[in-house]
Motif scaffolding. Structure first.
Motif, PDB file in Angstrom:
ATOM      1  N   SER A   1       9.469   8.807  41.664  1.00 17.54           N
ATOM      2  CA  SER A   1      10.082   9.094  40.373  1.00 17.54           C
ATOM      3  C   SER A   1      10.117   7.792  39.566  1.00 17.54           C
ATOM      4  O   SER A   1      10.660   6.791  40.042  1.00 17.54           O
ATOM      5  N   VAL A   2       9.555   7.824  38.370  1.00 17.85           N
ATOM      6  CA  VAL A   2       9.446   6.625  37.530  1.00 17.85           C
ATOM      7  C   VAL A   2      10.073   6.922  36.178  1.00 17.85           C
ATOM      8  O   VAL A   2       9.827   7.975  35.574  1.00 17.85           O
ATOM      9  N   THR A   3      10.900   6.007  35.720  1.00 19.50           N
ATOM     10  CA  THR A   3      11.487   6.097  34.388  1.00 19.50           C
ATOM     11  C   THR A   3      11.116   4.853  33.593  1.00 19.50           C
ATOM     12  O   THR A   3      11.209   3.734  34.087  1.00 19.50           O
ATOM     13  N   LEU A   4      10.684   5.068  32.369  1.00 17.88           N
ATOM     14  CA  LEU A   4      10.405   4.005  31.416  1.00 17.88           C
ATOM     15  C   LEU A   4      11.379   4.188  30.258  1.00 17.88           C
ATOM     16  O   LEU A   4      11.156   4.999  29.371  1.00 17.88           O
ATOM     17  N   GLY A   5      12.482   3.438  30.304  1.00 20.82           N
ATOM     18  CA  GLY A   5      13.564   3.745  29.391  1.00 20.82           C
ATOM     19  C   GLY A   5      14.187   5.065  29.797  1.00 20.82           C
ATOM     20  O   GLY A   5      14.698   5.223  30.903  1.00 20.82           O
ATOM     21  N   GLN A   6      14.132   6.057  28.900  1.00 20.45           N
ATOM     22  CA  GLN A   6      14.597   7.403  29.212  1.00 20.45           C
ATOM     23  C   GLN A   6      13.440   8.375  29.427  1.00 20.45           C
ATOM     24  O   GLN A   6      13.683   9.554  29.687  1.00 20.45           O
ATOM     25  N   THR A   7      12.213   7.920  29.322  1.00 17.94           N
ATOM     26  CA  THR A   7      11.053   8.748  29.648  1.00 17.94           C
ATOM     27  C   THR A   7      10.937   8.857  31.159  1.00 17.94           C
ATOM     28  O   THR A   7      10.875   7.852  31.858  1.00 17.94           O
ATOM     29  N   HIS A   8      10.905  10.083  31.652  1.00 15.98           N
ATOM     30  CA  HIS A   8      10.984  10.331  33.089  1.00 15.98           C
ATOM     31  C   HIS A   8       9.780  11.141  33.542  1.00 15.98           C
ATOM     32  O   HIS A   8       9.500  12.218  33.010  1.00 15.98           O
ATOM     33  N   VAL A   9       9.051  10.613  34.547  1.00 16.44           N
ATOM     34  CA  VAL A   9       7.881  11.278  35.117  1.00 16.44           C
ATOM     35  C   VAL A   9       7.976  11.199  36.634  1.00 16.44           C
ATOM     36  O   VAL A   9       8.301  10.144  37.191  1.00 16.44           O
ATOM     37  N   ILE A  10       7.720  12.310  37.303  1.00 14.06           N
ATOM     38  CA  ILE A  10       7.640  12.313  38.762  1.00 14.06           C
ATOM     39  C   ILE A  10       6.190  12.597  39.165  1.00 14.06           C
ATOM     40  O   ILE A  10       5.468  13.329  38.470  1.00 14.06           O
ATOM     41  N   ALA A  11       5.768  12.001  40.277  1.00  9.43           N
ATOM     42  CA  ALA A  11       4.399  12.144  40.771  1.00  9.43           C
ATOM     43  C   ALA A  11       4.436  12.492  42.245  1.00  9.43           C
ATOM     44  O   ALA A  11       5.280  11.993  42.987  1.00  9.43           O
ATOM     45  N   GLN A  12       3.511  13.351  42.658  1.00 16.22           N
ATOM     46  CA  GLN A  12       3.379  13.738  44.062  1.00 16.22           C
ATOM     47  C   GLN A  12       1.902  13.727  44.428  1.00 16.22           C
ATOM     48  O   GLN A  12       1.092  14.427  43.809  1.00 16.22           O
ATOM     49  N   ALA A  13       1.530  12.925  45.417  1.00 16.32           N
ATOM     50  CA  ALA A  13       0.154  12.875  45.912  1.00 16.32           C
ATOM     51  C   ALA A  13       0.012  13.822  47.090  1.00 16.32           C
ATOM     52  O   ALA A  13       0.920  13.946  47.930  1.00 16.32           O
ATOM     53  N   SER A  14      -1.106  14.490  47.175  1.00 16.36           N
ATOM     54  CA  SER A  14      -1.401  15.393  48.277  1.00 16.36           C
ATOM     55  C   SER A  14      -2.883  15.265  48.617  1.00 16.36           C
ATOM     56  O   SER A  14      -3.668  14.713  47.842  1.00 16.36           O
ATOM     57  N   CYS A  15      -3.260  15.786  49.791  1.00 14.71           N
ATOM     58  CA  CYS A  15      -4.647  15.671  50.219  1.00 14.71           C
ATOM     59  C   CYS A  15      -5.086  16.955  50.900  1.00 14.71           C
ATOM     60  O   CYS A  15      -4.270  17.708  51.434  1.00 14.71           O
ATOM     61  N   ARG A  16      -6.370  17.196  50.882  1.00  8.84           N
ATOM     62  CA  ARG A  16      -6.982  18.319  51.573  1.00  8.84           C
ATOM     63  C   ARG A  16      -8.417  17.933  51.907  1.00  8.84           C
ATOM     64  O   ARG A  16      -8.983  17.008  51.313  1.00  8.84           O
ATOM     65  N   ILE A  17      -8.996  18.638  52.854  1.00  4.41           N
ATOM     66  CA  ILE A  17     -10.372  18.363  53.271  1.00  4.41           C
ATOM     67  C   ILE A  17     -11.305  19.295  52.505  1.00  4.41           C
ATOM     68  O   ILE A  17     -11.123  20.521  52.513  1.00  4.41           O
ATOM     69  N   THR A  18     -12.293  18.728  51.853  1.00  9.13           N
ATOM     70  CA  THR A  18     -13.229  19.496  51.050  1.00  9.13           C
ATOM     71  C   THR A  18     -14.657  19.033  51.342  1.00  9.13           C
ATOM     72  O   THR A  18     -14.876  18.079  52.096  1.00  9.13           O
ATOM     73  N   LYS A  19     -15.589  19.683  50.720  1.00  7.31           N
ATOM     74  CA  LYS A  19     -16.999  19.323  50.832  1.00  7.31           C
ATOM     75  C   LYS A  19     -17.347  18.310  49.751  1.00  7.31           C
ATOM     76  O   LYS A  19     -16.963  18.479  48.599  1.00  7.31           O
ATOM     77  N   PRO A  20     -18.085  17.243  50.074  1.00  5.40           N
ATOM     78  CA  PRO A  20     -18.417  16.239  49.050  1.00  5.40           C
ATOM     79  C   PRO A  20     -19.495  16.740  48.095  1.00  5.40           C
ATOM     80  O   PRO A  20     -20.164  17.755  48.347  1.00  5.40           O
ATOM     81  N   LYS A  21     -19.665  16.023  47.023  1.00  3.20           N
ATOM     82  CA  LYS A  21     -20.740  16.324  46.091  1.00  3.20           C
ATOM     83  C   LYS A  21     -22.087  15.963  46.711  1.00  3.20           C
ATOM     84  O   LYS A  21     -22.186  15.031  47.507  1.00  3.20           O
ATOM     85  N   GLU A  22     -23.118  16.697  46.317  1.00  4.31           N
ATOM     86  CA  GLU A  22     -24.440  16.434  46.878  1.00  4.31           C
ATOM     87  C   GLU A  22     -24.969  15.064  46.460  1.00  4.31           C
ATOM     88  O   GLU A  22     -25.664  14.407  47.227  1.00  4.31           O
ATOM     89  N   SER A  23     -24.633  14.636  45.258  1.00  2.22           N
ATOM     90  CA  SER A  23     -25.109  13.334  44.787  1.00  2.22           C
ATOM     91  C   SER A  23     -24.352  12.174  45.413  1.00  2.22           C
ATOM     92  O   SER A  23     -24.866  11.055  45.457  1.00  2.22           O
ATOM     93  N   ARG A  24     -23.127  12.420  45.891  1.00  2.00           N
ATOM     94  CA  ARG A  24     -22.304  11.381  46.520  1.00  2.00           C
ATOM     95  C   ARG A  24     -21.741  11.945  47.818  1.00  2.00           C
ATOM     96  O   ARG A  24     -20.574  12.322  47.894  1.00  2.00           O
ATOM     97  N   ALA A  25     -22.611  11.982  48.823  1.00  2.00           N
ATOM     98  CA  ALA A  25     -22.255  12.663  50.067  1.00  2.00           C
ATOM     99  C   ALA A  25     -21.229  11.915  50.895  1.00  2.00           C
ATOM    100  O   ALA A  25     -20.617  12.494  51.793  1.00  2.00           O
ATOM    101  N   SER A  26     -21.021  10.629  50.637  1.00  4.02           N
ATOM    102  CA  SER A  26     -20.103   9.827  51.456  1.00  4.02           C
ATOM    103  C   SER A  26     -18.885   9.365  50.668  1.00  4.02           C
ATOM    104  O   SER A  26     -18.250   8.387  51.043  1.00  4.02           O
ATOM    105  N   GLU A  27     -18.552  10.042  49.573  1.00  2.00           N
ATOM    106  CA  GLU A  27     -17.415   9.658  48.748  1.00  2.00           C
ATOM    107  C   GLU A  27     -16.443  10.828  48.625  1.00  2.00           C
ATOM    108  O   GLU A  27     -16.854  11.981  48.477  1.00  2.00           O
ATOM    109  N   GLY A  28     -15.160  10.497  48.678  1.00  2.00           N
ATOM    110  CA  GLY A  28     -14.128  11.507  48.496  1.00  2.00           C
ATOM    111  C   GLY A  28     -13.850  11.782  47.026  1.00  2.00           C
ATOM    112  O   GLY A  28     -14.552  11.291  46.133  1.00  2.00           O
ATOM    113  N   HIS A  29     -12.791  12.558  46.780  1.00  2.12           N
ATOM    114  CA  HIS A  29     -12.454  12.967  45.419  1.00  2.12           C
ATOM    115  C   HIS A  29     -11.033  12.511  45.080  1.00  2.12           C
ATOM    116  O   HIS A  29     -10.161  12.456  45.954  1.00  2.12           O
ATOM    117  N   VAL A  30     -10.819  12.190  43.820  1.00  2.52           N
ATOM    118  CA  VAL A  30      -9.491  11.867  43.302  1.00  2.52           C
ATOM    119  C   VAL A  30      -9.313  12.621  41.998  1.00  2.52           C
ATOM    120  O   VAL A  30     -10.154  12.525  41.095  1.00  2.52           O
TER     121      VAL A  30
END
Length: 360
Positions: free
Chosen positions: A47-76
């Motif tokens: 949870s991050v506040t900049l003054g009174q501006t408030h934003v929450i962030a949640q990171a999650s992950c799952r296993i997927t198939k890579p792109k054909e052009s970048r077979a050894s890179e994950g996704h963000v």
């Protein structure tokens, strides 16, 4: 993009303060609002506040198939949600356009700047990779949502931990936090965004504008920079032409703020994990993905013979925070994937513990 409705009295007061080099919140023109970073129990939940501006962030992950052009890179991926605080002075289509504009800037700052080593997210080249998603929810808007969401995204990524995974033929070994300590994402640098607002034909420049100043600004410049003084992205808005000297001054101010925030993010994450107790690791277990019944995969029989490994999730051991956050057993798209060529049917084995011989 700014809200259109603004009273004449409010306009005169704000512009008079700017001409006098003052601000309504008693800040100087080159001073940002205080940043507060608060980590919660789940890895990647911040949870991050900049003054009174408030934003929450949640990171999650799952296993997927890579792109054909970048077979050894994950996704963000980055997803920004502003449905909790609709901008009442904007029409519906303009509100969606405003959200898409902010989400596009965040995507470029995080994904296109190569701040994360995507090859470190690869499990099996050409077959399986990690896909990281950061969900951002704006709870309060008092101006400069972009900078607050950018800080929340970087904190979430730096705070997040991935479980250890190993591949042996058609078997996927996923280690819990009890068995092996989860590892952090490989963050190469921190592309921190700094927003500048221009007023009265560009003669006055403010850093970190609040909501009243955003409604009256003639244009803005958003500079994304890392601690190595590398420009990761520049975005301009409004109908205002700027000189090169003005951009250079903004770059110098932004670099000072980037150094300060980079050290702050590193320190708060380091202090958080110093407070955690050390985790004892037990014998690893074999985990396979069930294609037929993913939801009931935890209900399989557990063999307790001496020659078999300990199953990952036991009835007496509650799932860890990372295990509850990773949707490894809810991947219907994996029924068309094959980890190795030894599996001609294109399916992955059922969830069960495989017997192993200790003497061998």
């Amino acid at each position: 993009m700014k809200e259109l409705i603004c009273s004449t009295i409010e306009r005169n007061v704000v512009l008079k303060c700017i001409r006098d080099r003052k601000r309504l919140d008693c800040r100087t023109i080159d001073e940002t609002r205080p940043v507060n970073i608060d980590f919660r129990s789940h890895p990647g939940y911040v949870s991050v506040t900049l003054g009174q501006t408030h934003v929450i962030a949640q990171a999650s992950c799952r296993i997927t198939k890579p792109k054909e052009s970048r077979a050894s890179e994950g996704h963000v991926r980055v997803h920004l949600d502003m449905s909790k605080i609709p901008l009442i002075n904007l029409e519906n289509w303009k509100h969606q356009e405003f959200v898409q504009e902010l989400n596009g800037i965040l995507e470029q700052n995080i994904r296109h700047s190569n701040c994360i080593d995507l090859e470190s997210l690869c499990i099996n080249a050409g077959e399986l990779v990690w896909s990281i998603k950061i969900d951002l929810i704006v709870l309060n808007n008092c101006g400069n949502i972009l900078d607050c969401a950018n800080i929340a995204t970087l904190c979430s990524l730096y705070h997040y931990r991935l479980p250890e995974v190993s591949v042996h033929g058609s078997d996927i070994r996923v280690y819990s936090s009890i068995e092996r300590r989860p590892h952090p994402l490989r963050i190469l640098h921190f592309p921190i965004n700094v927003l500048f607002a221009f007023f009265i034909d560009g003669r006055y420049t403010l850093i970190d504008p609040h909501s009243d100043e955003e409604r009256l600004m003639d244009g803005f410049v958003s500079i994304s920079m890392n601690q190595h003084k590398e420009i990761c992205g520049i975005h301009m808005g409004g109908k205002l032409g700027l000189k090169r000297e003005q951009i250079d001054i903004c770059k110098k101010l932004a670099f000072n703020k980037v150094l300060e925030l980079t050290d702050r993010i590193r320190q708060v994450v380091l202090d958080y994990y110093k407070k955690l107790e050390p985790i004892t690791h037990s014998q690893p277990s074999i985990v396979r993905i069930d294609n037929d019944d993913d939801d009931d995969s935890n209900d399989h029989n557990i063999s307790t013979t001496e020659n078999e490994d300990i199953v990952l999730i036991k009835p007496e051991i509650s799932p860890s925070l990372i295990e509850s956050n990773v949707s490894l057993l809810q991947m219907p798209n994996l029924n068309r994937l094959s980890l190795t060529e030894d599996d001609p049917s294109g399916t992955i084995g059922n969830l069960a513990s495989e017997p192993e011989n200790d003497e061998e």
